[in-house]
Write a protein that holds these residues in place. Structure first.
Motif, PDB file in Angstrom:
ATOM      1  N   ARG A  84      -8.316 -12.370   9.980  1.00 36.38           N
ATOM      2  CA  ARG A  84      -7.547 -12.815   8.807  1.00 36.38           C
ATOM      3  C   ARG A  84      -8.005 -12.084   7.549  1.00 36.38           C
ATOM      4  O   ARG A  84      -7.189 -11.643   6.745  1.00 36.38           O
ATOM      5  CB  ARG A  84      -7.702 -14.326   8.640  1.00 36.38           C
ATOM      6  CG  ARG A  84      -7.045 -14.905   7.390  1.00 36.38           C
ATOM      7  CD  ARG A  84      -6.914 -16.404   7.525  1.00 36.38           C
ATOM      8  NE  ARG A  84      -6.654 -17.059   6.247  1.00 36.38           N
ATOM      9  CZ  ARG A  84      -6.055 -18.228   6.116  1.00 36.38           C
ATOM     10  NH1 ARG A  84      -5.659 -18.880   7.186  1.00 36.38           N
ATOM     11  NH2 ARG A  84      -5.856 -18.777   4.935  1.00 36.38           N
ATOM     12  N   ARG A  85      -9.319 -11.955   7.370  1.00 32.91           N
ATOM     13  CA  ARG A  85      -9.862 -11.299   6.180  1.00 32.91           C
ATOM     14  C   ARG A  85      -9.429  -9.834   6.110  1.00 32.91           C
ATOM     15  O   ARG A  85      -9.024  -9.349   5.059  1.00 32.91           O
ATOM     16  CB  ARG A  85     -11.384 -11.400   6.180  1.00 32.91           C
ATOM     17  CG  ARG A  85     -12.040 -10.758   4.961  1.00 32.91           C
ATOM     18  CD  ARG A  85     -13.557 -10.907   5.022  1.00 32.91           C
ATOM     19  NE  ARG A  85     -14.191 -10.249   3.896  1.00 32.91           N
ATOM     20  CZ  ARG A  85     -14.360 -10.803   2.708  1.00 32.91           C
ATOM     21  NH1 ARG A  85     -13.935 -12.023   2.482  1.00 32.91           N
ATOM     22  NH2 ARG A  85     -14.974 -10.136   1.735  1.00 32.91           N
ATOM     23  N   ASP A  86      -9.499  -9.142   7.242  1.00 29.67           N
ATOM     24  CA  ASP A  86      -9.111  -7.731   7.265  1.00 29.67           C
ATOM     25  C   ASP A  86      -7.619  -7.571   6.997  1.00 29.67           C
ATOM     26  O   ASP A  86      -7.189  -6.627   6.326  1.00 29.67           O
ATOM     27  CB  ASP A  86      -9.465  -7.090   8.612  1.00 29.67           C
ATOM     28  CG  ASP A  86     -10.968  -6.899   8.782  1.00 29.67           C
ATOM     29  OD1 ASP A  86     -11.679  -6.984   7.756  1.00 29.67           O
ATOM     30  OD2 ASP A  86     -11.417  -6.676   9.920  1.00 29.67           O
ATOM     31  N   ALA A  92      -3.573  -6.465   0.548  1.00 26.21           N
ATOM     32  CA  ALA A  92      -3.988  -6.280  -0.850  1.00 26.21           C
ATOM     33  C   ALA A  92      -3.941  -4.811  -1.255  1.00 26.21           C
ATOM     34  O   ALA A  92      -3.457  -4.468  -2.342  1.00 26.21           O
ATOM     35  CB  ALA A  92      -5.398  -6.839  -1.048  1.00 26.21           C
ATOM     36  N   VAL A  93      -4.441  -3.930  -0.394  1.00 29.86           N
ATOM     37  CA  VAL A  93      -4.429  -2.491  -0.692  1.00 29.86           C
ATOM     38  C   VAL A  93      -3.001  -1.992  -0.873  1.00 29.86           C
ATOM     39  O   VAL A  93      -2.685  -1.263  -1.824  1.00 29.86           O
ATOM     40  CB  VAL A  93      -5.141  -1.700   0.423  1.00 29.86           C
ATOM     41  CG1 VAL A  93      -4.898  -0.208   0.250  1.00 29.86           C
ATOM     42  CG2 VAL A  93      -6.633  -1.980   0.418  1.00 29.86           C
ATOM     43  N   HIS A  94      -2.122  -2.380   0.043  1.00 30.72           N
ATOM     44  CA  HIS A  94      -0.725  -1.959  -0.062  1.00 30.72           C
ATOM     45  C   HIS A  94      -0.052  -2.566  -1.297  1.00 30.72           C
ATOM     46  O   HIS A  94       0.802  -1.931  -1.920  1.00 30.72           O
ATOM     47  CB  HIS A  94       0.046  -2.353   1.199  1.00 30.72           C
ATOM     48  CG  HIS A  94      -0.218  -1.452   2.363  1.00 30.72           C
ATOM     49  ND1 HIS A  94       0.230  -0.145   2.403  1.00 30.72           N
ATOM     50  CD2 HIS A  94      -0.903  -1.648   3.524  1.00 30.72           C
ATOM     51  CE1 HIS A  94      -0.143   0.419   3.545  1.00 30.72           C
ATOM     52  NE2 HIS A  94      -0.831  -0.465   4.245  1.00 30.72           N
ATOM     53  N   SER A  95      -0.455  -3.762  -1.659  1.00 25.14           N
ATOM     54  CA  SER A  95       0.107  -4.393  -2.851  1.00 25.14           C
ATOM     55  C   SER A  95      -0.319  -3.656  -4.115  1.00 25.14           C
ATOM     56  O   SER A  95       0.474  -3.502  -5.049  1.00 25.14           O
ATOM     57  CB  SER A  95      -0.329  -5.861  -2.923  1.00 25.14           C
ATOM     58  OG  SER A  95       0.183  -6.603  -1.838  1.00 25.14           O
ATOM     59  N   VAL A 132      -9.411  -9.946  -3.729  1.00 19.06           N
ATOM     60  CA  VAL A 132      -9.335 -10.558  -2.395  1.00 19.06           C
ATOM     61  C   VAL A 132     -10.652 -10.412  -1.637  1.00 19.06           C
ATOM     62  O   VAL A 132     -11.100 -11.329  -0.945  1.00 19.06           O
ATOM     63  CB  VAL A 132      -8.169  -9.934  -1.598  1.00 19.06           C
ATOM     64  CG1 VAL A 132      -8.225 -10.351  -0.133  1.00 19.06           C
ATOM     65  CG2 VAL A 132      -6.840 -10.348  -2.199  1.00 19.06           C
ATOM     66  N   THR A 133     -11.294  -9.267  -1.774  1.00 21.04           N
ATOM     67  CA  THR A 133     -12.553  -9.037  -1.060  1.00 21.04           C
ATOM     68  C   THR A 133     -13.763  -9.491  -1.863  1.00 21.04           C
ATOM     69  O   THR A 133     -14.900  -9.315  -1.434  1.00 21.04           O
ATOM     70  CB  THR A 133     -12.707  -7.542  -0.718  1.00 21.04           C
ATOM     71  OG1 THR A 133     -12.656  -6.755  -1.923  1.00 21.04           O
ATOM     72  CG2 THR A 133     -11.607  -7.089   0.222  1.00 21.04           C
TER      73      THR A 133
END
Length: 241
Positions: A84-86, A92-95, A132-133
């Motif tokens: 789930r975290r990955d 998030a990166v794509h966003s 997020v991270t």
């Protein structure tokens, strides 16, 4: 899907900020709801952030080409194929990429300086990925050891060690945040900027724009001890023996 048509740097930044806030909420506060909506059994889904600070999981726009750049397609398909975290980090990166693309789509008619100012304003905010991270607090400032600063503002002092820029080093971690933003050029009085080369006088320890004292990064590398114009003009005190 809600759209806006911002034109000025400030309007585009506000659009960017509200869309970003919506996506951050989807991937943090509302993460359980977001996770449930991204069913891998459904068709290609996208995560949208709207200027109203609301988020939406929906199918991509049907019109070709779309009215705005589209976010990553099919984020739901990878949901069950990784932790789930990955998966959230990937979304998030794509966003982050999508937010930048929308901002510069609106900023297509801005001039060079306006685009530069827009990116600088956006860069003051942590990326969605960083939030997020949990790499940074939500209101943290960009790291002081970014590549542009370490390359652009470091110089070698007389003992051969790299002397860092005004916002680098251990003392920067202890100083107040307000104090970090007050470094001024000893020549023109301008504020510190990460995208400009700066050099420090080894005598008075004042910082200067390289362009103000006619020193380039390449030239600074060959200087063992840099004296600013003021210190160069000062005569050494005579001995009174």
């Amino acid at each position: 899907m809600s759209t806006s048509n911002p034109r000025t740097v400030e309007e585009i930044f506000k659009d960017f900020s509200t869309r970003r806030s919506a996506i951050v909420r989807a991937l943090s506060t509302d993460v359980d709801e977001f996770y449930g909506l991204c069913d891998p059994e459904k068709e290609n889904l996208c995560l949208y952030g709207h200027p109203s600070e609301t988020w939406e999981v929906n199918l991509p726009a049907e019109e070709v080409p779309p009215e705005l750049p589209e976010p990553a397609l099919g984020i739901n398909f990878a949901r069950d194929g990784m932790s789930r975290r990955d998966w959230l980090s990937l979304v998030a990166v794509h966003s982050d990429c999508w937010l930048l693309s929308v901002a510069f789509y609106f900023g297509a008619r801005l001039n060079r300086n306006e685009r530069k100012r827009l990116f600088s304003m956006m860069n003051e905010l942590p990326t969605v990925f960083e939030v997020v991270t949990e790499k940074k607090p939500l209101k943290d400032k960009p790291s002081a050891d970014s590549g542009s600063k370490s390359r652009g503002s470091a110089k070698r002092s007389s003992d051969g060690q790299v002397k860092s820029n005004p916002k680098m080093g251990d003392e920067g971690l202890e100083d107040d945040e307000d104090e970090q933003g007050e470094t001024l050029c000893g020549s023109c009085g301008g504020n510190y900027s990460a995208d400009e080369f700066w050099i420090c006088c080894d005598i008075c320890e004042k910082w200067f724009h390289g362009k103000c004292v006619k020193i380039t990064p390449a030239k600074a590398e060959s200087i063992k001890q840099y004296k600013c114009p003021s210190c160069t003009l000062k005569k050494p005190l005579r001995s009174t023996h």
